[in-house]
Write a protein that holds these residues in place. Structure first.
Motif, PDB file in Angstrom:
ATOM      1  N   SER A 158      19.941  33.637  51.371  1.00 45.39           N
ATOM      2  CA  SER A 158      21.011  32.747  50.905  1.00 45.39           C
ATOM      3  C   SER A 158      22.376  33.158  51.441  1.00 45.39           C
ATOM      4  N   ARG A 159      22.620  34.460  51.594  1.00 40.20           N
ATOM      5  CA  ARG A 159      23.929  34.917  52.057  1.00 40.20           C
ATOM      6  C   ARG A 159      24.201  34.553  53.523  1.00 40.20           C
ATOM      7  N   LEU A 160      23.149  34.197  54.262  1.00 37.02           N
ATOM      8  CA  LEU A 160      23.304  33.880  55.688  1.00 37.02           C
ATOM      9  C   LEU A 160      23.004  32.425  56.024  1.00 37.02           C
ATOM     10  N   LYS A 161      22.620  31.618  55.038  1.00 34.12           N
ATOM     11  CA  LYS A 161      22.206  30.251  55.340  1.00 34.12           C
ATOM     12  C   LYS A 161      23.332  29.406  55.931  1.00 34.12           C
ATOM     13  N   MET A 162      24.571  29.725  55.617  1.00 35.84           N
ATOM     14  CA  MET A 162      25.688  28.947  56.145  1.00 35.84           C
ATOM     15  C   MET A 162      26.378  29.660  57.301  1.00 35.84           C
ATOM     16  N   SER A 163      25.620  30.508  58.011  1.00 36.98           N
ATOM     17  CA  SER A 163      26.147  31.171  59.205  1.00 36.98           C
ATOM     18  C   SER A 163      26.493  30.148  60.275  1.00 36.98           C
ATOM     19  N   GLU A 164      27.382  30.536  61.164  1.00 40.95           N
ATOM     20  CA  GLU A 164      27.736  29.651  62.275  1.00 40.95           C
ATOM     21  C   GLU A 164      26.513  29.436  63.161  1.00 40.95           C
ATOM     22  N   ALA A 210      22.962  19.296  51.765  1.00 39.54           N
ATOM     23  CA  ALA A 210      22.648  19.276  53.191  1.00 39.54           C
ATOM     24  C   ALA A 210      22.437  17.851  53.688  1.00 39.54           C
ATOM     25  N   VAL A 211      21.696  17.054  52.915  1.00 41.58           N
ATOM     26  CA  VAL A 211      21.466  15.656  53.294  1.00 41.58           C
ATOM     27  C   VAL A 211      22.790  14.902  53.354  1.00 41.58           C
ATOM     28  N   GLU A 212      23.634  15.092  52.354  1.00 41.97           N
ATOM     29  CA  GLU A 212      24.934  14.406  52.331  1.00 41.97           C
ATOM     30  C   GLU A 212      25.801  14.840  53.507  1.00 41.97           C
ATOM     31  N   ASP A 213      25.821  16.144  53.780  1.00 42.40           N
ATOM     32  CA  ASP A 213      26.656  16.640  54.885  1.00 42.40           C
ATOM     33  C   ASP A 213      26.187  16.074  56.218  1.00 42.40           C
ATOM     34  N   TYR A 214      24.878  16.012  56.401  1.00 43.79           N
ATOM     35  CA  TYR A 214      24.356  15.439  57.650  1.00 43.79           C
ATOM     36  C   TYR A 214      24.714  13.960  57.759  1.00 43.79           C
ATOM     37  N   GLN A 215      24.516  13.215  56.674  1.00 42.39           N
ATOM     38  CA  GLN A 215      24.813  11.789  56.692  1.00 42.39           C
ATOM     39  C   GLN A 215      26.297  11.506  56.902  1.00 42.39           C
ATOM     40  N   ASN A 216      27.138  12.465  56.495  1.00 41.88           N
ATOM     41  CA  ASN A 216      28.584  12.313  56.661  1.00 41.88           C
ATOM     42  C   ASN A 216      29.107  12.892  57.979  1.00 41.88           C
ATOM     43  N   GLY A 217      28.172  13.266  58.874  1.00 42.94           N
ATOM     44  CA  GLY A 217      28.561  13.705  60.207  1.00 42.94           C
ATOM     45  C   GLY A 217      29.066  15.124  60.301  1.00 42.94           C
ATOM     46  N   LYS A 218      28.845  15.948  59.271  1.00 42.88           N
ATOM     47  CA  LYS A 218      29.372  17.312  59.293  1.00 42.88           C
ATOM     48  C   LYS A 218      28.587  18.267  60.172  1.00 42.88           C
ATOM     49  N   PHE A 219      27.428  17.835  60.680  1.00 45.20           N
ATOM     50  CA  PHE A 219      26.659  18.677  61.598  1.00 45.20           C
ATOM     51  C   PHE A 219      27.066  18.413  63.046  1.00 45.20           C
ATOM     52  N   GLY A 220      27.951  17.469  63.266  1.00 49.02           N
ATOM     53  CA  GLY A 220      28.288  17.070  64.631  1.00 49.02           C
ATOM     54  C   GLY A 220      27.295  16.047  65.147  1.00 49.02           C
ATOM     55  N   GLY A 221      27.564  15.564  66.327  1.00 47.68           N
ATOM     56  CA  GLY A 221      26.716  14.539  66.908  1.00 47.68           C
ATOM     57  C   GLY A 221      26.104  14.980  68.220  1.00 47.68           C
ATOM     58  N   GLN A 250      13.405  30.113  73.372  1.00 39.65           N
ATOM     59  CA  GLN A 250      14.654  29.596  72.814  1.00 39.65           C
ATOM     60  C   GLN A 250      14.773  30.110  71.378  1.00 39.65           C
ATOM     61  N   TRP A 251      15.932  30.667  71.043  1.00 40.51           N
ATOM     62  CA  TRP A 251      16.173  31.158  69.684  1.00 40.51           C
ATOM     63  C   TRP A 251      17.423  30.461  69.168  1.00 40.51           C
ATOM     64  N   MET A 252      17.259  29.609  68.166  1.00 42.17           N
ATOM     65  CA  MET A 252      18.385  28.850  67.624  1.00 42.17           C
ATOM     66  C   MET A 252      18.586  29.169  66.151  1.00 42.17           C
ATOM     67  N   THR A 253      19.797  29.549  65.800  1.00 45.57           N
ATOM     68  CA  THR A 253      20.187  29.717  64.410  1.00 45.57           C
ATOM     69  C   THR A 253      20.823  28.420  63.953  1.00 45.57           C
ATOM     70  N   ALA A 254      20.108  27.671  63.105  1.00 49.51           N
ATOM     71  CA  ALA A 254      20.666  26.422  62.596  1.00 49.51           C
ATOM     72  C   ALA A 254      21.821  26.707  61.645  1.00 49.51           C
ATOM     73  N   GLY A 255      21.661  27.738  60.800  1.00 48.23           N
ATOM     74  CA  GLY A 255      22.739  28.138  59.914  1.00 48.23           C
ATOM     75  C   GLY A 255      23.280  26.980  59.101  1.00 48.23           C
ATOM     76  N   SER A 256      24.596  26.793  59.159  1.00 48.14           N
ATOM     77  CA  SER A 256      25.282  25.799  58.330  1.00 48.14           C
ATOM     78  C   SER A 256      24.955  24.364  58.713  1.00 48.14           C
ATOM     79  N   ARG A 310      19.219  22.921  58.890  1.00 49.00           N
ATOM     80  CA  ARG A 310      20.145  23.812  58.173  1.00 49.00           C
ATOM     81  C   ARG A 310      19.339  24.882  57.446  1.00 49.00           C
ATOM     82  N   GLY A 311      19.858  26.113  57.452  1.00 53.24           N
ATOM     83  CA  GLY A 311      19.366  27.145  56.555  1.00 53.24           C
ATOM     84  C   GLY A 311      18.349  28.117  57.107  1.00 53.24           C
ATOM     85  N   PHE A 312      17.991  28.014  58.395  1.00 53.00           N
ATOM     86  CA  PHE A 312      16.963  28.899  58.949  1.00 53.00           C
ATOM     87  C   PHE A 312      17.136  28.984  60.462  1.00 53.00           C
ATOM     88  N   GLU A 313      16.194  29.645  61.123  1.00 50.91           N
ATOM     89  CA  GLU A 313      16.215  29.787  62.580  1.00 50.91           C
ATOM     90  C   GLU A 313      14.925  29.233  63.171  1.00 50.91           C
TER      91      GLU A 313
END
Length: 291
Positions: free
Chosen positions: A136-142, A277-288, A100-106, A69-72
């Motif tokens: 910071s304004r782009l860290k939660m990008s799709e 971020a840790v909580e969101d990942y542990q709660n499955g909000k990043f997808g599987g 490969q260019w991946m935007t992790a974003g949110s 989360r938060g970078f590319e």
């Protein structure tokens, strides 16, 4: 350097060696972060894997599903091949010369592993992975992902006989295939022995220059292979002269100048955002992702 405009040429500030830090049987060197250099804003991290040759029936790369989360992440496949899969349903196998260019974003879960053919047959492998921060304004990008094969990356001939592979940004009116969220310029350079190139860089932008292989001079200073070359932000060009055939990673970007809080695969601007971020990942909000 007689043909270069020395008034606008940037100077070498420091050379940062890539320290050996193998991951299992994967040869790994890392110049960033390193002693005395936590980041080169907006560039956060570089791993140089290989060069090495894998035998037949090998275990391949060890990077199974993990979050970001938060970078590319920008991954350069110099030799071999790399399979990508992520929780946003992107999949690809990129071969030598591709990126490969991946935007992790949110938040995303991805895996970077060796494809079945490489596991079966083995062969040469050399990969670079660069982490590029987001403000910071782009860290939660799709989250998004682009995989490019060698033929999808323009190869531009330079005046001194070198080749610039244009990945992101603009070079003399030509646009790279990746549109960076933050206007980062990114390329790889192949210089033949004896080449002298003067590369334009707007004043104030942070240069990222890593010597993958070969003996080169930056300005008038000899620099070493497998070193990250830190240059000043004054001047409007970078002069590179090759004493032998050389390969370099060359990029530049705007300085973000914000706090950086990192914890493993998460890079945010506050400690509270890391906890979230840790909580969101542990709660499955990043997808599987299952591979």
């Amino acid at each position: 350097m007689s043909s270069a405009n020395t008034q606008s040429v940037r100077r070498v500030v420091a050379q940062h060696p890539a320290h050996r830090d193998d991951i299992g049987d994967l040869v790994t060197r890392r110049p960033l972060p390193g002693p005395g250099l936590d980041q080169l804003d907006p560039f956060l991290f570089l791993n140089h894997h290989g060069p090495q040759v894998y035998p037949a029936n090998n275990q391949g790369l060890p990077f199974g599903p993990h979050p970001h989360r938060g970078f590319e992440t920008v991954t350069f496949i110099l030799e071999g091949s790399l399979a990508h899969a992520d929780s946003a349903k992107h999949q690809s196998v990129i071969h030598a010369g591709g990126v490969q260019w991946m935007t992790a974003g949110s938040g995303i879960v991805h895996a970077e592993i060796s494809p079945p053919e490489f596991l079966r047959e083995g062969g040469p492998l050399e990969i670079l992975q660069l982490w590029v921060n987001l403000p910071s304004r782009l860290k939660m990008s799709e989250p998004r992902y682009v995989g490019l094969q060698r033929e999808g990356i323009p190869a531009i001939a330079l005046p001194g006989g070198s080749k610039l592979n244009l990945i992101a940004g603009q070079w003399q009116g030509q646009m790279g295939p990746i549109e960076s969220l933050t206007g980062v310029f990114m390329s790889t350079l192949a210089l033949p022995a004896g080449a002298l190139e003067q590369l334009p860089v707007a004043s104030g932008r942070q240069v990222f220059l890593y010597v993958v292989s070969g003996d080169v001079k930056v300005g008038s200073e000899a620099v070493k292979p497998q070193h990250l070359i830190e240059v000043d932000r004054d001047g409007e060009s970078l002069v590179i002269e090759a004493d032998s055939n050389a390969r370099l990673l060359f990029g530049h970007g705007e300085v973000i100048d914000e706090p950086v809080y990192s914890h493993g695969p998460f890079v945010m601007t506050t400690r509270d955002e890391i906890v979230q971020a840790v909580e969101d990942y542990q709660n499955g909000k990043f997808g599987g992702l299952t591979i």
